[in-house]
Design a protein around this motif. Sequence first.
Motif: not given
Length: 810
Positions: A24-33, A50-54
């Motif tokens: 739950s404290d993780g991230i599914g997909v992270e797109i950054k830049g 994950a609460q933060k799916s994307v």
Amino acid sequence: GTGTAISSSGAELEVRLCTLKTSSDGIGVEIKGSYGTQNSLVALSIIEGAQKSVVAESSHNTVLVRNSLVSVHANGNTNIYICDNAMGGRIFSENNNYFIADGNTYLADNKDHRAVTAGNENTNGDTLTDVNARLEVGADEDLLPHINKDQFVGMERKQTVKEYGTEKALSVYDYLMEHAKTDDIVVIAPGAYATEATATLNAAHNNTVVYAYGVLAEGVEYSNKSYDRGHFRVSGIENLTIKGIFTSYAQPTCGQVYVLKKLGNNQILAVTGAGFWNEFGNSGSGFMNTTTVCFQRAGTDYVYGEYALTAVEKKSDGTMVITLSNEPTYDIVKVGDIGTCRLNGATVFSTSSSKNVLYKDVTQYGYSGGFAYTEGSNYNSVTYYRVTDTTKGAMEIDESTYDKYSVWQADYGVDLEISIDELPNGRLRYRGSPAHISSIDGVHNDSSVEGSTVISSLFENMCDDGTNQKSMHARLSEVKDLGNGKTLIVYKGNLSNHRYSSSKENSTFTLFCGRFAKGDRVYVYTSGGQLVCDTPALTDAVSYAPIQSNCPGVKQQEIQRFAVEVDSDYVNLKALEGYDLTDDSYLPDEKVMVDNMSKGSYGFRYDNTLIQNLRSNGLRIKASGGVVTNCTFRNIAKCAALMAFEIWWGESSVAEDTLFKNNLIDHTSYSNDAPALDNPGDGYRTTPISIMGIGGKTMDADHLLYKNIVIEGNKFVNRCLDNYNYAIFARSAVGMVVKNNDFGTAEGEDGLEKYATAIYLNSVVDIELSGNTYSPYIPGPVDYVHGDRYRNVFGSDVTKDGASVIPDKE
């Protein structure tokens, strides 16, 4: 697991058909830049835990569609699309530039907190806006498409779409067509794709939803062999939805010049816009109108005229000398003005013989040769939702071209609209001149069972009409009494399909109305505006013996004919007296038209749509049952709405049972080709709303073909009075209601407020005038309504402030 399942800061990312599970404290997909992080796709996937799916931050062109997600956090993205996802939580968005969030479903009961937003610009979609909101008058422009014309500038053009799970790669339209045969959902990875093909969709592709958010399909550079290639050909299909695609061409296809200097003797010195492929004077077959130029005043948003040119002389330094047709034209054109000349091209989106087709969030830009969207012989309405027809932004040019145009710009003091982008890596990108016309017409519907449905869309910068709803007519050939209470109506192909044939008479292509089936409404009328027949078909139409054309100057050809039976009691043979049914000449003076009113684009709908900045009419209405509500018509050279047969085009069908309500009409009817004021019968060409039946010399019932027209709650501002000074022109109509309209401000080109009569009536019967607000600038008790012939004018406005609104006259 824990942490982030997938993290990307690279150029492209594709997550498709995946199941991701994390804590739950993780991230599914992270797109950054930064800007370099572009073309990211998460589709048809499940992200659990994950609460933060994307999480998408500072990315460019990110697409999330058809996923099962908990929450999405989007911050500082250039373009982001979040559509048709199943959401367990919310969307948190902040400082995104172009943002569509639409069609998402939510498990949470608290619907008021589906999205938490701040600082976003250019937002669309039911997650972010109330898509059903309407202003009291005109279009709510917050709900219209917001287009980033620079979205794909500088982005590398892909040649293929890589087939997921394999090493196979297909061109973008081959990929679409192949998958649409087997998949009910087709998702194309975002990016800019070069294409030399056309997407041809038919019955093999039924029941398909295509997701192409963030996808540009760009035609290769033009040549005389490829100018007539469109993007989509949809025929014989049922249940098709296309979402999100952008279509364009690698180079601006119209001719566009800037006036550098006036030389005298009706000549101007001009230069082609920087980056444009076509030049005036090009003799290739691509041009439809090599001798006609539409001029736009520099610094304004509207085309002010259409003028003929007689010669183009290319000079060795790259400029050209253009000779205009006459001195009045020359006097109007100013240094710095922009002239455009359209290419002869194909329709971008063509839909025919189909059922249940939806285009949503589709953008067409950078194309001037054909229509943006056409329909023909469809079984029900094609729906356009947040669809756009607009111009293309400036393309990249090399430094030497930029320098050459900079010299012209400085020497002549003319803004050639060139520019430089300063990129984050310190590189300079040189930009040419942006295009100033988009297409010929925005939407063009011909002979469908139902007319178009257009909702919250944007059509601008067309070099002809905003939209056109109509049928095509055939030509009456014979009428035979079958002796059993039935009459045989024999009709033939119509040669007058093209205006340009009026001088050349060389057209050999024949037109027909929609094929009659038993029960279809057979509608026959003369070029004098008299009804011959309006009754159901007793039989299907059948082929009938063909004849040879006798049109002078036209290549002799066999003309196909059909026949249908009708009840003799409903045929007025007397109306045909004086008409030569054997004549096939182009000019319509002796024509008798045959329409199928059951296949005449009935029931079209325009809602919350903006049509602006074009040289002809906003809506050409040649169909019945239409509803036009909460639209804005701005900077329209001729009519905002024109209801006319226009039989010289081979286009017809009357406008019956039509509602025009709560629309804003802002600065229309300034065209330079207005008729003389002593010829009010032709005033429709520059009247904001025009009901233009044929004739106008009698109030006999069989000549009043336009019926039950309601004009209600509209607002007219910035009326142009130098050409023609009415807000509404009505001819050969019966049963009109004009109520609660604000005929508003009126001024001439000199900016002075002027006398403004609201309505002109010519052979109109049974008209209600109630609750209208007339121009406050009329000095003293004068007539608000003028006319030639009218009968039974009634309503609360018949007297106003002690003065008659309309003279007592029949």
